[in-house]
Design a protein around this motif. Sequence first.
Motif, PDB file in Angstrom:
ATOM      1  N   ARG A   3       0.848  -1.192   0.000  1.00 51.31           N
ATOM      2  CA  ARG A   3       0.000   0.000   0.000  1.00 51.31           C
ATOM      3  C   ARG A   3       0.882   1.239   0.000  1.00 51.31           C
ATOM      4  O   ARG A   3       1.839   1.335   0.762  1.00 51.31           O
ATOM      5  CB  ARG A   3      -0.912  -0.019   1.223  1.00 51.31           C
ATOM      6  N   LEU A   4       0.572   2.188  -0.865  1.00 48.19           N
ATOM      7  CA  LEU A   4       1.376   3.396  -0.966  1.00 48.19           C
ATOM      8  C   LEU A   4       1.305   4.204   0.328  1.00 48.19           C
ATOM      9  O   LEU A   4       0.269   4.259   1.004  1.00 48.19           O
ATOM     10  CB  LEU A   4       0.907   4.261  -2.134  1.00 48.19           C
ATOM     11  N   LEU A   5       2.417   4.854   0.655  1.00 51.63           N
ATOM     12  CA  LEU A   5       2.520   5.728   1.817  1.00 51.63           C
ATOM     13  C   LEU A   5       3.089   7.064   1.369  1.00 51.63           C
ATOM     14  O   LEU A   5       4.134   7.104   0.707  1.00 51.63           O
ATOM     15  CB  LEU A   5       3.438   5.099   2.872  1.00 51.63           C
ATOM     16  N   VAL A   6       2.416   8.138   1.723  1.00 52.81           N
ATOM     17  CA  VAL A   6       2.938   9.485   1.485  1.00 52.81           C
ATOM     18  C   VAL A   6       3.151  10.133   2.845  1.00 52.81           C
ATOM     19  O   VAL A   6       2.224  10.246   3.647  1.00 52.81           O
ATOM     20  CB  VAL A   6       1.974  10.328   0.624  1.00 52.81           C
ATOM     21  N   ALA A   7       4.395  10.533   3.114  1.00 52.40           N
ATOM     22  CA  ALA A   7       4.764  11.075   4.420  1.00 52.40           C
ATOM     23  C   ALA A   7       5.331  12.480   4.257  1.00 52.40           C
ATOM     24  O   ALA A   7       6.126  12.730   3.347  1.00 52.40           O
ATOM     25  CB  ALA A   7       5.778  10.167   5.100  1.00 52.40           C
ATOM     26  N   THR A 202       8.383  -4.988   1.815  1.00 49.91           N
ATOM     27  CA  THR A 202       8.930  -3.737   2.336  1.00 49.91           C
ATOM     28  C   THR A 202       8.612  -2.565   1.424  1.00 49.91           C
ATOM     29  O   THR A 202       8.868  -2.614   0.217  1.00 49.91           O
ATOM     30  CB  THR A 202      10.459  -3.845   2.513  1.00 49.91           C
ATOM     31  N   ARG A 203       8.089  -1.510   2.035  1.00 58.12           N
ATOM     32  CA  ARG A 203       7.793  -0.300   1.263  1.00 58.12           C
ATOM     33  C   ARG A 203       9.049   0.571   1.153  1.00 58.12           C
ATOM     34  O   ARG A 203       9.748   0.788   2.135  1.00 58.12           O
ATOM     35  CB  ARG A 203       6.658   0.497   1.917  1.00 58.12           C
ATOM     36  N   ILE A 204       9.308   1.056  -0.053  1.00 59.75           N
ATOM     37  CA  ILE A 204      10.439   1.939  -0.309  1.00 59.75           C
ATOM     38  C   ILE A 204       9.894   3.238  -0.901  1.00 59.75           C
ATOM     39  O   ILE A 204       9.308   3.237  -1.983  1.00 59.75           O
ATOM     40  CB  ILE A 204      11.458   1.305  -1.272  1.00 59.75           C
ATOM     41  N   LEU A 205      10.076   4.329  -0.180  1.00 59.08           N
ATOM     42  CA  LEU A 205       9.572   5.629  -0.598  1.00 59.08           C
ATOM     43  C   LEU A 205      10.654   6.397  -1.354  1.00 59.08           C
ATOM     44  O   LEU A 205      11.844   6.182  -1.147  1.00 59.08           O
ATOM     45  CB  LEU A 205       9.134   6.458   0.614  1.00 59.08           C
ATOM     46  N   TYR A 206      10.217   7.310  -2.208  1.00 54.87           N
ATOM     47  CA  TYR A 206      11.151   8.220  -2.858  1.00 54.87           C
ATOM     48  C   TYR A 206      11.010   9.600  -2.237  1.00 54.87           C
ATOM     49  O   TYR A 206       9.893  10.096  -2.037  1.00 54.87           O
ATOM     50  CB  TYR A 206      10.908   8.320  -4.375  1.00 54.87           C
ATOM     51  N   GLY A 207      12.131  10.235  -1.947  1.00 55.06           N
ATOM     52  CA  GLY A 207      12.114  11.601  -1.441  1.00 55.06           C
ATOM     53  C   GLY A 207      13.109  12.462  -2.189  1.00 55.06           C
ATOM     54  O   GLY A 207      14.185  11.998  -2.557  1.00 55.06           O
ATOM     55  N   GLY A 208      12.774  13.709  -2.397  1.00 56.52           N
ATOM     56  CA  GLY A 208      13.665  14.622  -3.097  1.00 56.52           C
ATOM     57  C   GLY A 208      12.891  15.501  -4.042  1.00 56.52           C
ATOM     58  O   GLY A 208      12.707  15.163  -5.206  1.00 56.52           O
ATOM     59  N   SER A 209      12.381  16.633  -3.513  1.00 58.44           N
ATOM     60  CA  SER A 209      11.612  17.587  -4.315  1.00 58.44           C
ATOM     61  C   SER A 209      10.385  16.947  -4.968  1.00 58.44           C
ATOM     62  O   SER A 209      10.080  17.187  -6.143  1.00 58.44           O
ATOM     63  CB  SER A 209      12.504  18.242  -5.383  1.00 58.44           C
ATOM     64  N   ASP A 223       8.682  -0.141  -8.275  1.00 53.42           N
ATOM     65  CA  ASP A 223       9.323  -0.337  -6.977  1.00 53.42           C
ATOM     66  C   ASP A 223       9.244   0.893  -6.078  1.00 53.42           C
ATOM     67  O   ASP A 223       9.831   0.906  -5.001  1.00 53.42           O
ATOM     68  CB  ASP A 223      10.791  -0.742  -7.171  1.00 53.42           C
ATOM     69  N   ILE A 224       8.527   1.916  -6.500  1.00 54.99           N
ATOM     70  CA  ILE A 224       8.353   3.123  -5.680  1.00 54.99           C
ATOM     71  C   ILE A 224       6.990   3.043  -5.000  1.00 54.99           C
ATOM     72  O   ILE A 224       5.958   2.987  -5.658  1.00 54.99           O
ATOM     73  CB  ILE A 224       8.480   4.401  -6.525  1.00 54.99           C
ATOM     74  N   ASP A 225       7.014   3.037  -3.678  1.00 58.13           N
ATOM     75  CA  ASP A 225       5.797   2.779  -2.896  1.00 58.13           C
ATOM     76  C   ASP A 225       5.271   4.016  -2.184  1.00 58.13           C
ATOM     77  O   ASP A 225       4.612   3.925  -1.139  1.00 58.13           O
ATOM     78  CB  ASP A 225       6.078   1.677  -1.864  1.00 58.13           C
TER      79      ASP A 225
END
Length: 245
Positions: A3-7, A202-209, A223-225
């Motif tokens: 399940r996608l996670l936005v933090a 395992t969820r792997i998030l992307y961060g950076g602008s 692979d971006i969750d």
Amino acid sequence: MRRLLVAGNWKMNASVAQTEALLSALCAAEFSCDVAVFPPFPYLAQAVQTTGNSTVRVGAQNVASESSGAFTGEVSASMLADVGCRLALVGHSERRSLYGETDAQVLEKTRQLLANGLTAVVCVGETLEQRQAGREEAVVAEQLALLLRELSNYDWRNIVLAYEPVWAIGTGETATPEQAQAMHAFIRSLLQEKDPALAAATRILYGGSVKAANAAELFAQPDIDGGLVGGASLDATEFSAICQA
């Protein structure tokens, strides 16, 4: 299916009024992904109270590597759990670069969170110089090595990874979807070596602008969750649009 996670990492930005306004707006919206916010320490209790029974989860931006004692200025995982936090960031690039946080400290902080029932959102990522030298995979692998070696599969049930290329944090620069996907796939391959089921879960998030304008394309990568969002998380409309993406 992950399940996608936005933090949203608020960093050192907020006030009582801003916390109330931003979280009230988020709690009034409906999202098909998981949503979490990381306010500064003084606003955590207020954030937990404001989010109430909503699906928005509250986390801390840092945690002590010790459980208690004479560590002036530190905040323990048990304290975070006590005020209602559900998760915490560990190893953010700013903690690593500005405060010298080591991989060994990241491991200990992660252990503290897990022991107190909190989810650890562990951040990894390379600098521009490291990427230009072709060392981005080696750097990320090294940042994850202790966690993969020392923590059990059971521990990993409560770990989320966040890949943040340091050169794209707060700069307006963003890794292309292809660059981000390539690193996320590499990270998942490291998890695969430990256990295929772990890699799949395992969820792997992307961060950076991350912004509303690029979120959908990033989140569409296999692979971006989800995302760890910085500045855009301080704008309720923009952050909501990222969540909707």
